[in-house]
Design a protein around this motif. Structure first.
Motif, mmCIF file in Angstrom:
data_model
loop_
_atom_site.group_PDB
_atom_site.id
_atom_site.type_symbol
_atom_site.label_atom_id
_atom_site.label_comp_id
_atom_site.label_asym_id
_atom_site.label_seq_id
_atom_site.Cartn_x
_atom_site.Cartn_y
_atom_site.Cartn_z
ATOM 1 N N THR A 1 26.018 36.940 35.193
ATOM 2 C CA THR A 1 27.081 36.451 36.065
ATOM 3 C C THR A 1 26.707 36.590 37.539
ATOM 4 N N TYR A 2 25.430 36.590 37.823
ATOM 5 C CA TYR A 2 24.961 36.554 39.211
ATOM 6 C C TYR A 2 25.218 35.154 39.774
ATOM 7 N N ILE A 3 25.713 35.111 41.012
ATOM 8 C CA ILE A 3 26.056 33.819 41.616
ATOM 9 C C ILE A 3 25.229 33.608 42.880
ATOM 10 N N PRO A 4 24.276 32.678 42.840
ATOM 11 C CA PRO A 4 23.584 32.308 44.076
ATOM 12 C C PRO A 4 24.562 31.615 45.012
ATOM 13 N N THR A 5 24.494 31.906 46.290
ATOM 14 C CA THR A 5 25.354 31.261 47.269
ATOM 15 C C THR A 5 24.498 30.543 48.299
ATOM 16 N N PHE A 6 25.146 29.842 49.219
ATOM 17 C CA PHE A 6 24.408 29.096 50.235
ATOM 18 C C PHE A 6 23.476 30.017 51.021
ATOM 19 N N SER A 7 23.968 31.195 51.410
ATOM 20 C CA SER A 7 23.140 32.110 52.202
ATOM 21 C C SER A 7 22.030 32.741 51.380
ATOM 22 N N SER A 8 22.218 32.878 50.057
ATOM 23 C CA SER A 8 21.202 33.540 49.230
ATOM 24 C C SER A 8 19.960 32.682 49.038
ATOM 25 N N ILE A 9 20.055 31.376 49.338
ATOM 26 C CA ILE A 9 18.881 30.511 49.244
ATOM 27 C C ILE A 9 17.804 30.983 50.221
ATOM 28 N N ASN A 10 18.239 31.530 51.342
ATOM 29 C CA ASN A 10 17.299 32.024 52.352
ATOM 30 C C ASN A 10 17.008 33.508 52.149
ATOM 31 N N ASN A 11 16.865 33.884 50.871
ATOM 32 C CA ASN A 11 16.448 35.226 50.459
ATOM 33 C C ASN A 11 17.499 36.311 50.672
ATOM 34 N N ALA A 12 18.718 35.925 51.034
ATOM 35 C CA ALA A 12 19.787 36.916 51.054
ATOM 36 C C ALA A 12 20.308 37.088 49.624
ATOM 37 N N THR A 13 20.807 38.261 49.326
ATOM 38 C CA THR A 13 21.259 38.531 47.966
ATOM 39 C C THR A 13 22.528 37.742 47.656
ATOM 40 N N GLY A 14 22.600 37.209 46.446
ATOM 41 C CA GLY A 14 23.805 36.522 46.012
ATOM 42 C C GLY A 14 24.872 37.521 45.613
ATOM 43 N N VAL A 15 25.840 37.080 44.807
ATOM 44 C CA VAL A 15 26.991 37.906 44.448
ATOM 45 C C VAL A 15 26.929 38.248 42.969
ATOM 46 N N PHE A 16 27.124 39.530 42.659
ATOM 47 C CA PHE A 16 27.233 39.962 41.269
ATOM 48 C C PHE A 16 28.712 40.092 40.915
ATOM 49 N N VAL A 17 29.155 39.334 39.935
ATOM 50 C CA VAL A 17 30.536 39.387 39.483
ATOM 51 C C VAL A 17 30.620 40.337 38.297
ATOM 52 N N GLU A 18 31.667 41.146 38.296
ATOM 53 C CA GLU A 18 31.855 42.089 37.188
ATOM 54 C C GLU A 18 31.956 41.329 35.868
ATOM 55 N N ARG A 19 31.117 41.689 34.938
ATOM 56 C CA ARG A 19 31.049 40.983 33.661
ATOM 57 C C ARG A 19 32.100 41.520 32.693
ATOM 58 N N LEU A 20 32.783 40.623 32.003
ATOM 59 C CA LEU A 20 33.745 41.051 30.993
ATOM 60 C C LEU A 20 33.029 41.813 29.891
ATOM 61 N N ASN A 21 33.603 42.926 29.509
ATOM 62 C CA ASN A 21 33.000 43.740 28.454
ATOM 63 C C ASN A 21 33.466 43.225 27.100
ATOM 64 N N THR A 22 33.017 42.046 26.769
ATOM 65 C CA THR A 22 33.411 41.456 25.489
ATOM 66 C C THR A 22 32.270 40.638 24.910
ATOM 67 N N ASN A 23 31.991 40.871 23.651
ATOM 68 C CA ASN A 23 31.004 40.071 22.929
ATOM 69 C C ASN A 23 31.657 39.474 21.689
ATOM 70 N N ASN A 24 32.907 39.067 21.840
ATOM 71 C CA ASN A 24 33.643 38.533 20.697
ATOM 72 C C ASN A 24 32.917 37.344 20.092
ATOM 73 N N SER A 25 32.973 37.260 18.783
ATOM 74 C CA SER A 25 32.168 36.285 18.047
ATOM 75 C C SER A 25 32.543 34.846 18.366
ATOM 76 N N TRP A 26 33.746 34.626 18.861
ATOM 77 C CA TRP A 26 34.150 33.239 19.137
ATOM 78 C C TRP A 26 33.566 32.692 20.431
ATOM 79 N N PHE A 27 32.930 33.546 21.232
ATOM 80 C CA PHE A 27 32.218 33.054 22.405
ATOM 81 C C PHE A 27 30.754 32.827 22.053
#
Length: 746
Positions: A639-665
């Motif tokens: 769930t890492y998100i590259p942004t406009f500024s991260s193209i120029n080697n700035a770090t993108g955004v890490f979004v908190e990942r849902l703690n779910t591995n349910n079989s329907w996904f």
């Protein structure tokens, strides 16, 4: 003080997407000026004069048993009760079994009527809770066909129905309930309750006319979209039963719009068909919104499909109903719904044996000679496209999305595509727990989690309301609303889509199919982005035009995707995402962040393999301009998100990942990002996807000629020739065996 109050009022209106009336009433409730069931500002009753002569048939207008001759209703119900083999007691006042107890002779007609007269009603709310009128209405429809209700008791029943209807009409006349969310449920139950009133009694006329008006308004919108905007889970768990029964009731209406019975029958059939088409060969519905467990087709689906099979008598839907039972071994109903079996089933679709466990040989192959291999649902509105190579377990399944915006549980996915062949290969990377989770707000509900186009820009606002604390410039599609919606009716939805374009996202420019040769769809998805047509949340337009063409070749099981982006700014970074279950197999790559197995990899590969279990595909990238190929994924980077500024080697955004591995996904831990390198306002690229091919060595496609504006390809196994040409306007034209494939974009 007045300035502060006005500022607070404007904040409430914008933050919750409320009308002025809604905002006033919401604030009044918060301040305890009125109760939750009251309004400070009242709404005028709606639809009082639209269809003044509307009436329902005298006997069983809901007709859940689907009897042609209502004199046979007792015999039909007796037969169904025997087939269902239910066990129940008749020593309570449970409404569920009351009709069966009367058939068995365990209770009298007077007792049956008294059960309904003493029913304890729970009033609906505008949002979240829709009362308990549904079961009351459709079981009363059966009861009033079983017994002759004496005049005095009928007057008491009608008075009770009017009281119940008043609560539903109160909610419907307001602005809070949204069209394809709570409004659909409220309007459906209102119609079912109204259908049980004596249409000839003047006391009932206003209730009948208004209830019909509300449901018909919803029906008109549903006719246009056909497929449920919120996604499959919200449909099957919350909306399907009241909506289906409501539509069937329209077949027994007089004094309404012309041909209403035929329109209702057609919509029921279309609803049944989209269940079939969106069922993957692994017996999972390919979801498209905020999804939950019931995309596995268990527990909830059969009661709806059984009703649709009865109501439409469509051969394909009946085959699907029977095969679904076979797949689940007869245990396809949630046990709590067993009481419904005599109402929903018919002799033709009840399995002879139950609870045998899943059947591995359940197949829809019988549909090969009945249904086409491609279908579009809600053309002009939902633009929901399904392409199948066939109907057996080894068939390829492709779903393409191009919907306008109609519900807040809907995702931003215009131009997205998923591919299944033995396994999910190109996948929808969404997870869902609740609307307010970080992953849902910043990743799963947005186009970055889909296989579609991005245009990174620094002049956008992706904060549609106060719940979005971060403005993550992910380059994706604009967000007119996300946490809630307030579509008051069909005209409101159409105006905001077609007229002022606020909710306009995509359109099909052209389509062309030749049986067993190819299917071609061209989508204009410009409006899905902040564009010269419309911008959201004060953003600046970043695109002039964005088109996506899908060409599926049946003989070689190949999907060709042609993308053209015309941006407003040369510096914007343009590209597309391809989400996969496992890490794409790259021959040449460099780790630029994280590690090889959890990070960002950059590659020079133009042919990339995706393998999951017994499923595989090969992606050939034909770029007319220099590109960068990235693979992003792993436990942290999913769930890492590259942004406009991260193209120029700035770090993108890490979004908190849902703690779910349910079989329907579907597993979706990696994605490819194919993006432009040079400063240019246009970007054109073709992606050829060989489905079922594992690696480059086994590829059937050869590049026989290429230059800066043309690629010529040849498949020796199927003798197919493709020519891809970039025009002076940077569109891509394609020829198949020397014949120009339809392209209507100008």
């Amino acid at each position: 003080m007045m300035v502060l109050s006005l500022g607070s009022f404007i904040f409430v209106v914008k933050s919750f997407h409320l009308t002025t009336y809604e905002a006033v009433n919401k604030i009044a409730r918060k301040l305890n000026i009125i109760s939750e069931s009251e309004r400070l500002i009242q709404y005028s009753p709606r639809f009082q004069n639209d269809f003044p002569d509307v009436a329902f048939s005298a006997s069983s207008p809901v007709n859940i048993l689907d009897v042609d001759n209502h004199s046979n209703i007792i015999g039909t119900l007796k037969e169904n009760m025997k087939l269902a083999n239910l066990e129940y007691k008749c020593d309570s006042r449970a409404i569920n079994y009351a009709n069966y107890c009367y058939i068995d002779g365990a209770i009298s007609a007077e007792h049956l009527i008294d059960i309904y007269l003493s029913y304890r009603f729970t009033a609906p709310k505008e949002v979240g809770s829709y009362g308990n009128g549904l079961v009351f209405a459709y079981t009363l429809d059966v009861a009033q066909s079983l017994v002759n209700v004496p005049k005095e008791e009928k007057l008491r029943l009608d008075a009770k129905l009017r009281d119940m209807l008043s609560a539903y009409l109160f909610a419907l006349d307001g602005d809070s309930a949204s069209l394809f969310h709570g409004r659909s449920s409220l309007a459906s139950v209102a119609l079912l309750l109204a259908s049980q009133l004596d249409s000839s009694d003047s006391q009932n006329r206003d209730y009948i006319v208004r209830a019909f008006g509300h449901f018909y308004d919803f029906f008109v919108a549903f006719e246009k979209v056909e497929i449920w905007p919120e996604g499959y889970s919200y449909w099957i768990n919350n909306r399907a039963l009241p909506v289906i029964l409501g539509i069937n009731t329209l077949r027994n209406v007089s004094g309404g719009p012309e041909l209403l019975d035929l329109r209702a029958e057609r919509l029921l059939e279309r609803v049944g068909l989209w269940h079939i088409y969106n069922t993957r060969p692994d017996w999972v519905i390919q979801g498209w919104g905020d999804e939950g467990s019931r995309t596995d087709l268990r527990d909830e689906t059969s009661k709806i499909i059984d009703l649709l099979a009865k109501f439409t008598r469509n051969n394909a839907i009946q085959i699907y109903a029977k095969t679904l039972k076979k797949y689940f071994g007869g245990s396809n109903y949630y046990y709590g719904y067993s009481w419904m079996l005599p109402l929903t089933l018919s002799k033709g679709v009840i399995p002879t044996e139950t609870n045998k466990g899943k059947s591995s040989d359940a197949s829809l192959e019988a549909l090969d000679d009945i249904l086409p291999k491609t279908e579009v649902f809600g053309e002009g509105y939902s633009n929901h496209i399904v392409i199948r190579s066939g109907w057996d377990a080894d068939s390829t399944f492709i779903q393409i999305r191009g919907a306008d915006r109609f519900a807040h549980h809907q995702h931003y996915d215009a131009g997205s595509v998923t591919v299944f062949k033995r396994e999910p290969l190109l996948v929808n990377a969404s997870r869902y727990d609740n609307l307010f989770s970080e992953e849902r707000k910043y990743f799963s509900g947005r186009s970055i989690s889909k296989n579609t186009i991005f245009v990174l820009s620094d002049n956008e606002d992706f904060t549609p309301n106060r719940h979005y604390s971060l403005n993550i410039l992910d380059g994706g599609q604009r967000i007119p609303f996300s946490i809630n919606s307030n579509l008051r009716g069909s005209q409101d939805a159409m105006d905001r889509s077609a007229v002022n374009r606020q909710l306009d996202m995509a359109q099909i420019l052209g389509s062309d199919c030749v049986v067993e040769v190819y299917c071609n769809y061209v989508l204009d998805i410009t409006s899905a982005y902040n564009s010269i047509r419309y911008v959201s949340n004060g953003s600046k337009a970043k695109v002039r035009r964005v088109t996506r063409q899908f060409l599926y070749l049946f003989r070689s099981d190949t999907l060709l995707v042609l993308d053209t982006i015309h941006a407003t700014d040369n510096s914007s970074v343009k590209g597309m995402y391809w989400h996969t279950a496992n890490r794409p197999k790259l021959q040449d790559f460099e780790v630029v962040e994280g590690s090889e197995y959890d990070g960002i990899l950059v590659s020079t590969d133009k042919v990339i393999s995706v393998v999951k279990g017994s499923g595989s595909l090969l992606q050939h990238i034909f770029a007319f301009d220099p590109i960068t190929v990235k693979a992003i994924g792993g436990l942290k980077y999913r769930t890492y998100i590259p942004t406009f500024s991260s193209i120029n080697n700035a770090t993108g955004v890490f979004v908190e990942r849902l703690n779910t591995n349910n079989s329907w996904f579907d597993d979706a831990d990696w994605r490819l990002a194919i993006q432009s390198q040079e400063d240019s306002s246009t970007f054109s690229i073709a992606t050829l996807i060989e489905i079922g091919t594992k690696n480059q060595a086994s590829s059937s496609w050869l590049t026989v000629f290429k230059n800066e504006s043309e690629f010529d390809l040849f498949n020796a196994e199927t003798n197919e020739k493709l020519k891809l040409q970039r025009t002076l306007s940077n569109s891509i034209l394609v020829e198949l065996n020397g014949i120009r494939i339809l392209w209507e974009a100008n």
